[in-house]
Design a protein around this motif. Structure first.
Motif, PDB file in Angstrom:
ATOM      1  N   LEU A 157      44.011  26.797 -67.743  1.00 58.99           N
ATOM      2  CA  LEU A 157      44.513  28.004 -68.384  1.00 58.99           C
ATOM      3  C   LEU A 157      44.356  29.164 -67.405  1.00 58.99           C
ATOM      4  O   LEU A 157      43.316  29.289 -66.752  1.00 58.99           O
ATOM      5  N   VAL A 158      45.385  29.984 -67.321  1.00 61.00           N
ATOM      6  CA  VAL A 158      45.422  31.102 -66.384  1.00 61.00           C
ATOM      7  C   VAL A 158      45.532  32.400 -67.178  1.00 61.00           C
ATOM      8  O   VAL A 158      46.410  32.538 -68.030  1.00 61.00           O
ATOM      9  N   PHE A 159      44.647  33.326 -66.887  1.00 64.14           N
ATOM     10  CA  PHE A 159      44.647  34.643 -67.533  1.00 64.14           C
ATOM     11  C   PHE A 159      44.763  35.693 -66.443  1.00 64.14           C
ATOM     12  O   PHE A 159      44.187  35.534 -65.368  1.00 64.14           O
ATOM     13  N   GLU A 160      45.438  36.799 -66.726  1.00 65.63           N
ATOM     14  CA  GLU A 160      45.518  37.883 -65.742  1.00 65.63           C
ATOM     15  C   GLU A 160      45.495  39.229 -66.443  1.00 65.63           C
ATOM     16  O   GLU A 160      46.445  40.002 -66.391  1.00 65.63           O
ATOM     17  N   PRO A 161      44.367  39.534 -67.129  1.00 74.17           N
ATOM     18  CA  PRO A 161      44.299  40.827 -67.811  1.00 74.17           C
ATOM     19  C   PRO A 161      44.308  41.985 -66.811  1.00 74.17           C
ATOM     20  O   PRO A 161      43.979  41.816 -65.635  1.00 74.17           O
ATOM     21  N   ASP A 162      44.672  43.129 -67.323  1.00 76.38           N
ATOM     22  CA  ASP A 162      44.556  44.352 -66.538  1.00 76.38           C
ATOM     23  C   ASP A 162      43.081  44.495 -66.162  1.00 76.38           C
ATOM     24  O   ASP A 162      42.200  44.418 -67.022  1.00 76.38           O
ATOM     25  N   ALA A 163      42.812  44.677 -64.892  1.00 75.34           N
ATOM     26  CA  ALA A 163      41.425  44.745 -64.408  1.00 75.34           C
ATOM     27  C   ALA A 163      40.662  45.909 -65.031  1.00 75.34           C
ATOM     28  O   ALA A 163      39.430  45.891 -65.064  1.00 75.34           O
ATOM     29  N   ARG A 164      41.364  46.915 -65.550  1.00 79.01           N
ATOM     30  CA  ARG A 164      40.713  48.067 -66.184  1.00 79.01           C
ATOM     31  C   ARG A 164      40.350  47.795 -67.644  1.00 79.01           C
ATOM     32  O   ARG A 164      39.672  48.597 -68.272  1.00 79.01           O
ATOM     33  N   ASN A 165      40.809  46.652 -68.167  1.00 81.11           N
ATOM     34  CA  ASN A 165      40.552  46.291 -69.558  1.00 81.11           C
ATOM     35  C   ASN A 165      39.192  45.589 -69.630  1.00 81.11           C
ATOM     36  O   ASN A 165      39.099  44.357 -69.652  1.00 81.11           O
ATOM     37  N   ALA A 166      38.152  46.385 -69.659  1.00 78.47           N
ATOM     38  CA  ALA A 166      36.781  45.854 -69.599  1.00 78.47           C
ATOM     39  C   ALA A 166      36.472  44.835 -70.699  1.00 78.47           C
ATOM     40  O   ALA A 166      35.836  43.814 -70.415  1.00 78.47           O
ATOM     41  N   PRO A 167      36.901  45.049 -71.957  1.00 77.90           N
ATOM     42  CA  PRO A 167      36.606  44.033 -72.979  1.00 77.90           C
ATOM     43  C   PRO A 167      37.232  42.665 -72.674  1.00 77.90           C
ATOM     44  O   PRO A 167      36.604  41.631 -72.882  1.00 77.90           O
ATOM     45  N   SER A 168      38.466  42.653 -72.177  1.00 74.90           N
ATOM     46  CA  SER A 168      39.114  41.370 -71.852  1.00 74.90           C
ATOM     47  C   SER A 168      38.434  40.689 -70.681  1.00 74.90           C
ATOM     48  O   SER A 168      38.209  39.476 -70.700  1.00 74.90           O
ATOM     49  N   VAL A 169      38.107  41.451 -69.663  1.00 76.59           N
ATOM     50  CA  VAL A 169      37.413  40.885 -68.497  1.00 76.59           C
ATOM     51  C   VAL A 169      36.056  40.333 -68.923  1.00 76.59           C
ATOM     52  O   VAL A 169      35.684  39.209 -68.555  1.00 76.59           O
ATOM     53  N   ALA A 170      35.333  41.083 -69.738  1.00 75.43           N
ATOM     54  CA  ALA A 170      34.015  40.627 -70.198  1.00 75.43           C
ATOM     55  C   ALA A 170      34.126  39.360 -71.041  1.00 75.43           C
ATOM     56  O   ALA A 170      33.293  38.451 -70.925  1.00 75.43           O
ATOM     57  N   LEU A 171      35.136  39.273 -71.887  1.00 76.18           N
ATOM     58  CA  LEU A 171      35.338  38.079 -72.702  1.00 76.18           C
ATOM     59  C   LEU A 171      35.550  36.854 -71.819  1.00 76.18           C
ATOM     60  O   LEU A 171      34.925  35.808 -72.032  1.00 76.18           O
ATOM     61  N   LEU A 172      36.398  36.971 -70.826  1.00 77.02           N
ATOM     62  CA  LEU A 172      36.664  35.831 -69.949  1.00 77.02           C
ATOM     63  C   LEU A 172      35.422  35.432 -69.157  1.00 77.02           C
ATOM     64  O   LEU A 172      35.170  34.248 -68.942  1.00 77.02           O
ATOM     65  N   GLU A 173      34.643  36.408 -68.768  1.00 80.07           N
ATOM     66  CA  GLU A 173      33.374  36.099 -68.089  1.00 80.07           C
ATOM     67  C   GLU A 173      32.432  35.364 -69.035  1.00 80.07           C
ATOM     68  O   GLU A 173      31.794  34.381 -68.642  1.00 80.07           O
ATOM     69  N   ARG A 174      32.334  35.810 -70.297  1.00 76.80           N
ATOM     70  CA  ARG A 174      31.474  35.131 -71.283  1.00 76.80           C
ATOM     71  C   ARG A 174      31.931  33.703 -71.544  1.00 76.80           C
ATOM     72  O   ARG A 174      31.106  32.823 -71.810  1.00 76.80           O
ATOM     73  N   LEU A 175      33.226  33.476 -71.491  1.00 74.96           N
ATOM     74  CA  LEU A 175      33.756  32.132 -71.703  1.00 74.96           C
ATOM     75  C   LEU A 175      33.474  31.199 -70.522  1.00 74.96           C
ATOM     76  O   LEU A 175      33.663  29.998 -70.629  1.00 74.96           O
ATOM     77  N   GLY A 176      33.041  31.775 -69.415  1.00 70.07           N
ATOM     78  CA  GLY A 176      32.766  30.967 -68.231  1.00 70.07           C
ATOM     79  C   GLY A 176      33.989  30.705 -67.383  1.00 70.07           C
ATOM     80  O   GLY A 176      34.013  29.772 -66.580  1.00 70.07           O
ATOM     81  N   ALA A 177      35.018  31.541 -67.539  1.00 68.63           N
ATOM     82  CA  ALA A 177      36.218  31.392 -66.727  1.00 68.63           C
ATOM     83  C   ALA A 177      35.892  31.742 -65.271  1.00 68.63           C
ATOM     84  O   ALA A 177      35.089  32.629 -64.992  1.00 68.63           O
ATOM     85  N   GLU A 178      36.516  31.024 -64.367  1.00 65.54           N
ATOM     86  CA  GLU A 178      36.338  31.266 -62.931  1.00 65.54           C
ATOM     87  C   GLU A 178      37.138  32.501 -62.539  1.00 65.54           C
ATOM     88  O   GLU A 178      38.338  32.608 -62.835  1.00 65.54           O
TER      89      GLU A 178
END
Length: 177
Positions: free
Chosen positions: A124-145
């Motif tokens: 699965l590939v995600f590319e949130p806006d880097a300024r969208n801190a909640p989305s970036v944090a969610l993907l980090e919590r999920l363990g996404a690379e």
């Protein structure tokens, strides 16, 4: 109490989707200035394309989010990172709805399960806006690379995009809880 997922019906769901994507908190979704007809047109276009799909995430009969998929081998976003066979691009928007309180993990797990079971999916590939801190944090919590940070410029979007990758096995593990 379950999460169900169904394809977006552009005509029927346009009012709901418009209320979500034009809200202040949806600024990173890129549709804030659109009216109902324009939103219906966007989702009508998605429904017509073989490489795109949009689904409503429904929690106990209440829609709480929209999940969109795309094929990076076809979509122009795929030119901004090192594509692999089996990649499935994912966009996820969760509504600010009281029904979702305390159950966001369940909703996300259902969405990951859907995508991981798409034919041929290996990552699965995600590319949130880097300024969208909640989305970036969610993907980090999920363990996404964490992948590359790029200046994404496509026919419909311009943003600093932070790529994240989640392999199918990890997505399924999350979905199983």
């Amino acid at each position: 109490m379950t999460v169900t997922i169904r394809p977006v019906d552009p005509a029927t769901d346009a009012d709901l989707l418009t209320s979500w994507v034009t809200a202040d908190r949806a600024s990173f979704w890129g549709m804030q200035g659109m009216d109902r007809d324009e939103v219906a047109e966007v989702y009508g276009y998605i429904a017509e394309q073989e490489h795109l799909a949009a689904y409503l995430l429904v929690l106990d009969d209440t829609p709480v989010g929209v999940l969109q998929t795309y094929d990076p081998a076809v979509d122009e976003i795929g030119a901004f990172y090192d594509r692999r066979p089996g990649d499935v691009g994912v966009h996820l928007f969760l509504a600010d709805d009281e029904h979702r309180a305390g159950r966001t993990g369940e909703v996300i797990a259902a969405g990951l399960d859907l995508v991981a079971h798409l034919p041929g999916c290996t990552r699965l590939v995600f590319e949130p806006d880097a300024r969208n801190a909640p989305s970036v944090a969610l993907l980090e919590r999920l363990g996404a690379e964490c992948g590359p940070l790029v200046e994404l410029r496509t026919s419909i979007s311009e943003k600093p995009a932070q790529f994240f990758f989640l392999d199918r096995d990890r997505a399924l593990a999350i979905a199983r809880g």
